[in-house]
Design a protein around this motif. Structure first.
Motif, PDB file in Angstrom:
ATOM      1  N   LEU A  34      -4.859  -3.180  14.240  1.00  0.00           N
ATOM      2  CA  LEU A  34      -4.546  -1.976  13.809  1.00  0.00           C
ATOM      3  C   LEU A  34      -4.710  -1.023  15.221  1.00  0.00           C
ATOM      4  CD1 LEU A  34      -6.370  -1.396  10.503  1.00  0.00           C
ATOM      5  CD2 LEU A  34      -3.859  -1.780  10.889  1.00  0.00           C
TER       6      LEU A  34
ATOM      7  N   ASP B  52      -2.694   0.075   0.232  1.00  0.00           N
ATOM      8  CA  ASP B  52      -1.826  -1.038   0.416  1.00  0.00           C
ATOM      9  C   ASP B  52      -0.403  -1.259   1.082  1.00  0.00           C
ATOM     10  OD1 ASP B  52      -1.620  -4.008   0.482  1.00  0.00           O
ATOM     11  OD2 ASP B  52      -0.890  -4.006  -1.675  1.00  0.00           O
TER      12      ASP B  52
ATOM     13  N   GLU C  58       0.785   4.567   8.082  1.00  0.00           N
ATOM     14  CA  GLU C  58       0.393   3.252   7.439  1.00  0.00           C
ATOM     15  C   GLU C  58      -0.706   2.675   8.249  1.00  0.00           C
ATOM     16  OE1 GLU C  58       3.872   1.135   8.326  1.00  0.00           O
ATOM     17  OE2 GLU C  58       4.989   2.108   6.706  1.00  0.00           O
TER      18      GLU C  58
ATOM     19  N   GLN D  99      -8.343   1.179   3.941  1.00  0.00           N
ATOM     20  CA  GLN D  99      -8.544  -0.004   3.474  1.00  0.00           C
ATOM     21  C   GLN D  99      -9.549  -1.084   3.966  1.00  0.00           C
ATOM     22  OE1 GLN D  99      -5.197  -2.768   3.572  1.00  0.00           O
ATOM     23  NE2 GLN D  99      -5.360  -3.340   1.374  1.00  0.00           N
TER      24      GLN D  99
ATOM     25  N   LEU E  35       1.553  -3.764   6.700  1.00  0.00           N
ATOM     26  CA  LEU E  35       0.226  -4.634   7.098  1.00  0.00           C
ATOM     27  C   LEU E  35       0.089  -5.852   6.823  1.00  0.00           C
ATOM     28  CD1 LEU E  35      -2.606  -4.372   8.171  1.00  0.00           C
ATOM     29  CD2 LEU E  35      -3.597  -4.127   5.861  1.00  0.00           C
TER      30      LEU E  35
ATOM     31  N   SER F 274      -4.420   1.897   6.484  1.00  0.00           N
ATOM     32  CA  SER F 274      -5.005   0.334   6.750  1.00  0.00           C
ATOM     33  C   SER F 274      -6.441   0.696   6.988  1.00  0.00           C
ATOM     34  CB  SER F 274      -4.107  -0.381   7.710  1.00  0.00           C
ATOM     35  OG  SER F 274      -2.752  -0.467   7.497  1.00  0.00           O
TER      36      SER F 274
END
Length: 252
Positions: A54, A31, A71, A78, A35, A75
């Motif tokens: 992204l 997380d 990051e 995720q 984002l 992401s």
């Protein structure tokens, strides 16, 4: 060996499932604060809104920010774009300062992404690269824990236990490492040592149905049937509570 592994896969629970990070582990999070889109609030039909964003952040530039790349990779994890994550984490590792903690963390995360794809050979290579950089850093215990998992999936159970032991030596306060150590010990028939390892994981704050189920299994092998039943009941309660929370979360 293959029949034994098939039986292991048939169990509801397997040990670290490739990640080996507790929810409180701050160095690996799915997380990332950068984002700006909450994936749980995006229409699945329009999920490309996230991935397009992204991809834009992941295009090459003259100045590469390793933290931004990390990051982006997290992401991708995720939203289950694990192949993109492996590419992004490798780029982060290549652009990071040689032999730095950032490079090491990128290799660990790359291994996690490969493990999600069940590409355990590649995962093993990534974890070994991370440990080559530093085998005693803040990321080393996670690398060892995940390497143990990947080796076990790859059929190298004896070496897997060695790395699980090493993870505990590096960070004796890492509950996932104790959990994995207990799993491997139990697989080798060392039920009493396994119970001790599971208890350490519990004392360090790890408490979930899977852990309690493995402890119950170890207690059964020791002939402690009454205690095993009590622990299994606790596991069942935790699993029911988790299932109820999912129903409430997605039923609204």
């Amino acid at each position: 060996m293959s029949d034994e592994r098939d039986r292991d896969r048939d169990r509801d629970h397997r040990f670290s499932e490739g990640q080996g990070f507790s929810e409180e582990y701050e160095d690996f999070t799915l997380d990332p604060p950068e984002l700006k889109v909450d994936p749980t609030k995006v229409d699945p039909v329009d999920s490309r809104a996230i991935t397009d964003m992204l991809d834009q952040r992941n295009v090459g530039s003259d100045e590469v920010d390793t933290e931004d790349l990390m990051e982006v990779g997290l992401s991708y994890m995720q939203i289950n774009r694990f192949e993109d994550a492996t590419v992004t984490f490798e780029r982060a590792a290549r652009f990071a300062e040689d032999n730095s903690l950032d490079e090491q963390e990128a290799w660990v995360n790359k291994g996690v992404a490969h493990a999600e794809l069940e590409e355990y050979d590649e995962a093993i290579g990534a974890y070994r690269e991370a440990l080559r950089i530093d085998d005693d850093s803040e990321h080393a215990a996670s690398a060892e824990t995940n390497l143990a998992y990947a080796l076990w999936e790859f059929g190298e159970s004896e070496e897997a236990l060695e790395h699980a032991e090493r993870a505990v030596e590096i960070d004796p306060r890492f509950p996932q490492a104790w959990y994995n150590r207990g799993f491997f010990l139990l697989e080798r028939g060392l039920a009493e040592d396994a119970v001790n390892a599971f208890d350490n994981a519990l004392r360090l704050g790890m408490r979930n149905a899977g852990l309690l189920e493995e402890k119950a299994r170890a207690l059964e092998e020791l002939g402690e049937y009454e205690e095993a039943e009590e622990v299994q009941e606790q596991a069942d309660e935790l699993r029911e509570d988790a299932e109820q929370r999912l129903v409430e979360e997605y039923g609204n």
